[in-house]
Design a protein around this motif. Structure first.
Motif: not given
Length: 189
Positions: A26-43
């Motif tokens: 996610a950090l790498e994709l955001k640094a490249r300008g992507s819109r990213v959302e993490i859906l973590d199982g616990d959260v």
């Protein structure tokens, strides 16, 4: 170059490294300008699937809910990154059907390695009978048969696993290839 969102689905045992690798990606994709959302199982289980237990039916319901949210995000040009044990092949197959651009990432580590890494002490509690239906102990984990990517966290360090995912995305033109930065996220398993 594809101008679409996609779903990166990280599956594996608790402690295999799903969350750590997904955060690095996610950090790498955001640094490249992507819109990213993490859906973590616990959260997600705390907010979207509160009240569900750990029976097969409840786990499948949880996975399908996460898959539905991921499909909504990805069809709106967001990269949906899911880090969830998702232990059953049939529910992962259902989620694959919901998502047009679905990439399954198997974060592979042996049960023994995951138990050694267990900072939360969940495996010890499960072995002591205090957490029933714990995946890998008294509930099965069905390994993916044909995942697009396998990150073997017993043989690769976190940076290698992150780079493997990024390289796959570049090669399949989900993201634009770029020169490799000498500074990669500093994450541990």
């Amino acid at each position: 170059m594809k101008n679409l969102g996609f779903t990166l689905w990280f599956t594996g045992l608790s402690g295999a490294g799903k969350t750590t690798i997904s955060q690095g990606v996610a950090l790498e994709l955001k640094a490249r300008g992507s819109r990213v959302e993490i859906l973590d199982g616990d959260v997600v289980r705390t907010h979207l699937s509160q009240g569900l237990g750990f029976s097969k039916q409840d786990r499948d319901t949880n996975v399908c809910r996460i898959g539905f949210v991921a499909s909504l995000l990805s069809r709106n040009q967001v990269v949906a990154i899911v880090a969830a044990i998702s232990p059953f092949r049939d529910s992962r197959a259902q989620v694959r059907q919901m998502n047009d651009n679905f990439i399954e990432v198997y974060v592979k580590a042996s049960l023994e390695a995951c138990e050694q890494r267990d900072v939360k002490g969940l495996y010890a509690l499960a072995r002591a009978g205090k957490i029933p239906e714990f995946t890998g102990i008294d509930s099965p984990y069905e390994e993916p048969l044909n995942p697009e990517i396998v990150c073997n966290t017993q043989q690769e360090n976190i940076t290698e696993s992150i780079n493997k995912v990024i390289k796959y995305l570049e090669t399949r033109e989900y993201i634009r290839a770029t020169s490799v930065s000498s500074e990669k996220p500093s994450l541990t398993a």
